[in-house]
Design a protein around this motif. Structure first.
Motif, short mmCIF file in Angstrom:
data_model
loop_
_atom_site.label_atom_id
_atom_site.label_comp_id
_atom_site.label_asym_id
_atom_site.label_seq_id
_atom_site.Cartn_x
_atom_site.Cartn_y
_atom_site.Cartn_z
N LYS A 1 0.83 -1.20 0.00
CA LYS A 1 0.00 0.00 0.00
C LYS A 1 0.86 1.25 0.00
CE LYS A 1 -4.05 -2.03 2.27
NZ LYS A 1 -4.96 -1.94 3.45
N ASN A 2 1.92 1.21 0.79
CA ASN A 2 2.83 2.36 0.84
C ASN A 2 3.50 2.60 -0.51
OD1 ASN A 2 2.24 2.85 3.53
ND2 ASN A 2 3.93 1.57 4.27
N LYS A 3 3.93 1.49 -1.14
CA LYS A 3 4.55 1.62 -2.46
C LYS A 3 3.57 2.17 -3.48
CE LYS A 3 8.04 -2.02 -1.93
NZ LYS A 3 8.52 -3.34 -2.43
N PHE A 4 2.31 1.70 -3.39
CA PHE A 4 1.30 2.19 -4.33
C PHE A 4 1.04 3.69 -4.12
CE2 PHE A 4 -3.18 2.91 -5.51
CZ PHE A 4 -3.10 2.57 -6.86
N LYS A 5 0.93 4.11 -2.85
CA LYS A 5 0.71 5.53 -2.56
C LYS A 5 1.90 6.37 -3.02
CE LYS A 5 -2.34 4.93 1.46
NZ LYS A 5 -2.48 5.16 2.93
N THR A 6 3.08 5.83 -2.79
CA THR A 6 4.28 6.55 -3.25
C THR A 6 4.30 6.69 -4.76
OG1 THR A 6 5.49 5.68 -1.35
CG2 THR A 6 6.79 6.57 -3.15
N PHE A 7 3.90 5.62 -5.44
CA PHE A 7 3.86 5.66 -6.90
C PHE A 7 2.84 6.69 -7.40
CE2 PHE A 7 2.07 4.23 -10.95
CZ PHE A 7 3.20 4.08 -11.71
N ILE A 8 1.67 6.75 -6.73
CA ILE A 8 0.64 7.73 -7.12
C ILE A 8 1.15 9.15 -6.93
CG2 ILE A 8 -1.67 8.61 -6.60
CD1 ILE A 8 -1.70 6.00 -8.10
N GLU A 9 1.81 9.38 -5.82
CA GLU A 9 2.33 10.72 -5.56
C GLU A 9 3.41 11.11 -6.57
OE1 GLU A 9 3.69 10.60 -1.57
OE2 GLU A 9 1.67 10.48 -0.68
N ARG A 10 4.32 10.18 -6.85
CA ARG A 10 5.38 10.47 -7.83
C ARG A 10 4.79 10.69 -9.22
NH1 ARG A 10 9.44 5.74 -7.71
NH2 ARG A 10 10.42 7.07 -9.32
N ASN A 11 3.75 9.93 -9.55
CA ASN A 11 3.12 10.09 -10.85
C ASN A 11 2.46 11.46 -10.99
OD1 ASN A 11 2.21 8.97 -13.46
ND2 ASN A 11 0.17 9.10 -12.55
N LYS A 12 1.82 11.95 -9.88
CA LYS A 12 1.20 13.28 -9.93
C LYS A 12 2.26 14.36 -10.09
CE LYS A 12 -2.90 12.20 -7.16
NZ LYS A 12 -3.63 12.46 -5.87
N LYS A 13 3.38 14.20 -9.40
CA LYS A 13 4.44 15.20 -9.51
C LYS A 13 5.05 15.23 -10.91
CE LYS A 13 5.77 15.06 -4.63
NZ LYS A 13 6.86 14.76 -3.65
N SER A 14 5.04 14.07 -11.59
CA SER A 14 5.61 14.01 -12.95
C SER A 14 4.57 14.25 -14.03
CB SER A 14 6.28 12.65 -13.17
OG SER A 14 5.31 11.61 -13.09
N ASN A 15 3.37 14.63 -13.63
CA ASN A 15 2.28 14.89 -14.59
C ASN A 15 1.94 13.65 -15.43
OD1 ASN A 15 1.96 17.60 -13.80
ND2 ASN A 15 3.67 18.23 -15.14
N GLY A 16 1.98 12.49 -14.83
CA GLY A 16 1.60 11.25 -15.51
C GLY A 16 2.72 10.58 -16.28
N TYR A 17 3.93 11.17 -16.27
CA TYR A 17 5.05 10.59 -17.03
C TYR A 17 5.46 9.23 -16.48
CZ TYR A 17 9.77 9.84 -18.74
OH TYR A 17 10.90 9.29 -19.29
N LEU A 18 5.48 9.10 -15.14
CA LEU A 18 5.91 7.84 -14.53
C LEU A 18 4.98 6.69 -14.91
CD1 LEU A 18 7.83 6.38 -12.62
CD2 LEU A 18 6.35 7.04 -10.70
N LEU A 19 3.67 6.95 -14.95
CA LEU A 19 2.72 5.91 -15.33
C LEU A 19 2.90 5.50 -16.79
CD1 LEU A 19 0.31 4.13 -14.64
CD2 LEU A 19 -1.20 6.04 -15.25
N ARG A 20 3.09 6.49 -17.65
CA ARG A 20 3.31 6.18 -19.08
C ARG A 20 4.59 5.38 -19.28
NH1 ARG A 20 1.73 11.64 -19.53
NH2 ARG A 20 3.93 12.22 -19.90
#
Length: 332
Positions: free
Chosen positions: A4-23
């Protein structure tokens, strides 16, 4: 909690990168899936015919006509190997093939290494023309000079010298390993042009400062080649040796041209296996005529018996072979 922590961290990092991390993560996952599918398909294309031959080699004749049997034999048998070995004279042919392949490989490596080093390091008259001849050796198929080769070795002579001491008759070098040796020493053996080109490219990638330093230390040209250049050329020499051995093992053109059936190699015995199955005496001395399906099964068995020694050779030499390819690729 960690997930859960990793998922939340990933969501936060993705928001900061404007969706680049998810892509980027999605692309990496998609790339790995596509790569796995392609590798699986490639491996299946390579291994499926081999697995099919293994399955056929252990089937009895009645299994070959049973449409319900796909890969696993219902009546397991090893008699196919006994019959194929009997018809192919397998062990004698195996010994002949191993000796001829070893002779050809060693002589080709010796001659091609010397010639390739000469093209890479020395300047001599008509160098471009001679290297063009090497390229022609690669491009021109051996079948174009088949008649010339046969006549040359059937009536072998040098300026009439042999005829002078042989009662006016030239030498007949066929049905022996002599034609192989002469062609390999003259850099006209099977794929010799390719080996010269590969070795030349490798030596061209070695800095000339190594040779100059050896000359300063008092080494001559021969000592420099043997002590300095050859140890560095082990990768490409290993590659060329294995290529030469495998290609000679499976070659039937030169063996049909130079050797008789009594001294035939495995490749010749395999090509003649279908004809031998038309009317043969099996290991029990019973006369038989093989059906079409059984002939195909026996040919599959004979093919496996030809390539099994090469597979064993590769299992022992794979480490050095892979290392030689990787290192030669960097040098070239």
């Amino acid at each position: 909690m960690n997930k859960k922590n990793k998922f939340k961290t990933f969501i936060e990092r993705n928001k900061k990168s404007n969706g680049y991390l998810l892509r980027k993560t999605s692309f990496n996952v998609f790339y790995k899936i596509v790569r796995a599918v392609l590798l699986f398909g490639l491996c299946f294309m390579i291994l499926q015919p081999l697995l099919n031959k293994i399955s056929l080699s252990f089937m009895e004749e009645r299994d070959l006509y049973d449409s319900t049997i796909v890969a696993i034999p219902r009546h397991f048998t090893t008699s196919n190997y006994e019959i194929a070995a009997f018809l192919m004279k397998y062990w004698q042919s195996l010994l002949n093939t191993a000796l001829i392949s070893l002779l050809v490989s060693v002589l080709q490596i010796v001659s091609c290494t010397l010639v390739g080093y000469g093209f890479a390091r020395y300047k001599f008259p008509l160098k471009g023309l001679w290297f063009g001849a090497v390229i022609l050796v690669i491009l021109v198929p051996p079948s174009t000079i088949q008649s010339s080769l046969y006549l040359n070795f059937c009536y072998f002579d040098i300026f009439g010298i042999f005829a002078l001491f042989n009662g006016g008759k030239p030498l007949n070098l066929l049905n022996s390993a002599t034609p192989y040796a002469l062609m390999c020493l003259g850099c006209m053996g099977l794929k010799s042009g390719l080996y010269i080109y590969m070795i030349r490219q490798f030596f061209r990638g070695i800095p000339k400062e190594l040779e100059e330093a050896a000359y300063v230390d008092g080494c001559g040209k021969v000592a420099t080649f043997v002590k300095i250049m050859l140890p560095d050329a082990k990768p490409i020499i290993t590659s060329c040796f294995l290529f030469a051995y495998v290609w000679q093992w499976t070659d039937s053109f030169y063996s049909n041209l130079f050797l008789s059936q009594d001294f035939a190699l495995l490749s010749n015995k395999l090509s003649n296996l279908a004809g031998a199955l038309d009317s043969y005496l099996d290991v029990r001395g019973i006369a038989k005529k093989a059906t079409t399906a059984y002939s195909q099964g026996m040919i599959a068995t004979g093919t496996l018996m030809v390539i099994i020694p090469l597979i064993i050779l590769y299992l022992f030499a794979q480490k050095g072979f892979v290392e030689s390819l990787s290192q030669s690729g960097i040098k070239m």
